[in-house]
Design a protein around this motif. Sequence first.
Motif, PDB file in Angstrom:
ATOM      1  N   ASP A  63     -16.265  38.450 -44.895  1.00  0.00           N
ATOM      2  CA  ASP A  63     -16.439  37.027 -46.019  1.00  0.00           C
ATOM      3  C   ASP A  63     -14.941  36.860 -46.494  1.00  0.00           C
ATOM      4  N   PHE A  64     -13.853  37.062 -45.925  1.00  0.00           N
ATOM      5  CA  PHE A  64     -12.631  36.588 -46.365  1.00  0.00           C
ATOM      6  C   PHE A  64     -12.278  37.211 -47.754  1.00  0.00           C
ATOM      7  N   ARG A  65     -12.980  38.414 -48.031  1.00  0.00           N
ATOM      8  CA  ARG A  65     -12.563  39.109 -49.333  1.00  0.00           C
ATOM      9  C   ARG A  65     -11.226  39.933 -49.374  1.00  0.00           C
ATOM     10  N   GLU A  66     -11.141  40.411 -48.086  1.00  0.00           N
ATOM     11  CA  GLU A  66      -9.834  41.138 -47.924  1.00  0.00           C
ATOM     12  C   GLU A  66      -8.511  40.486 -47.511  1.00  0.00           C
ATOM     13  N   LYS A  67      -7.381  40.933 -47.705  1.00  0.00           N
ATOM     14  CA  LYS A  67      -6.069  40.243 -47.391  1.00  0.00           C
ATOM     15  C   LYS A  67      -5.890  41.076 -46.025  1.00  0.00           C
ATOM     16  N   VAL A  68      -6.017  40.270 -45.091  1.00  0.00           N
ATOM     17  CA  VAL A  68      -5.966  41.059 -43.790  1.00  0.00           C
ATOM     18  C   VAL A  68      -4.399  40.440 -43.176  1.00  0.00           C
ATOM     19  N   ILE A  69      -3.704  41.700 -43.123  1.00  0.00           N
ATOM     20  CA  ILE A  69      -2.263  41.563 -42.713  1.00  0.00           C
ATOM     21  C   ILE A  69      -1.951  42.028 -41.274  1.00  0.00           C
ATOM     22  N   LEU A  70      -1.340  41.252 -40.482  1.00  0.00           N
ATOM     23  CA  LEU A  70      -1.062  42.103 -38.944  1.00  0.00           C
ATOM     24  C   LEU A  70      -0.171  43.217 -38.844  1.00  0.00           C
TER      25      LEU A  70
ATOM     26  N   LEU B 257      -4.371  44.612 -31.073  1.00  0.00           N
ATOM     27  CA  LEU B 257      -3.655  44.361 -32.451  1.00  0.00           C
ATOM     28  C   LEU B 257      -4.245  45.297 -33.509  1.00  0.00           C
ATOM     29  N   MET B 258      -3.711  45.683 -34.533  1.00  0.00           N
ATOM     30  CA  MET B 258      -4.078  46.608 -35.617  1.00  0.00           C
ATOM     31  C   MET B 258      -3.706  45.619 -36.929  1.00  0.00           C
TER      32      MET B 258
END
Lengths: 128, 174
Positions: free
Chosen positions: B69-76, B139-140
């Motif tokens: 739910d977009f709570r995390e900051k997701v970085i490639l 991808l990670m």
Amino acid sequence: MSLTQDEVFEKVKEVLIDALGVDDDEVTADATLTGDLGAESIDFLDIVFRLEKEFDIKIPQGELFPDNVLQNPDYVQDGKVTDQGMEVLKERMPHANFDDFESDRSIEKVAEIFTVNAVVKFVSMKLG
Amino acid sequence: MRWIWIDRIAQLEKAKSCIAVKNVSMAEEHLHDHFAETDDHPAIPVMPASLVIEGMAQTAGILVGHARDFREKVILAKITKAVFHCSVFPGQTIFHVATLERIDDSGASATGKVHVIDHTQSHAAPTSAEKLHVADIELMFSHIDQNMSGLEFPDHNFVFTDQFMDLLRNSGFA
């Protein structure tokens, strides 16, 4: 599923080749993940995910590669792991060999604990 | 500046898969330079592979972000693999198909398949254009607030900006 130590090693080797992009002959039992195979922090998560898939096991966060130990001032003082820290590391990493690390204990040397052999032993213990 | 290399989310199944669409147009200026005319050859507009990967990273990044739910900051954090089977040209429509492989508190892994519909091959029967398999990408992603080194980042989610949320909303997913 019952696998011999050699079979576990071969599967771990494939996991490391895929995750780290290293060559077949670089993955020896004594190779360290960071020093010899060039693993960075995100690679550890990649390795955990691939081991889970390859061996159909669950690996809770921090079980294979303990977190939050080296940040604790009770466990590290003056750049070296304390007696208390050593106890925690040994308890949380029964799959690792601390013989060489005992003589120095510098936090820069902690990475040398994470060898291919430690991963193989960890997986073997998980598989029972 | 808009740095989003997908036009629309076509499908989004929570914590499972995401399909995004991008139409490649000669109006995109980078295609004028990649590759520009030289003494040896005329202009050859080709979609840069790096931007195809970026489009997949954004597709998979939305999938990973949406899973929590977009709570995390997701970085490639890592492109484990990127194998291209053919190039992408203006006039083609890219389909980024991202599948979530694993996710936990630290981050996530995803696999991606890139296809195109080649409209230039469909004059006779426009609806029967075949999809071409362009690339396979692994991808990670890192949830950077959960990083092991204890670094702290701003509270606001600077990854999923208004541009991303607008894209989701305009695609009917927010």
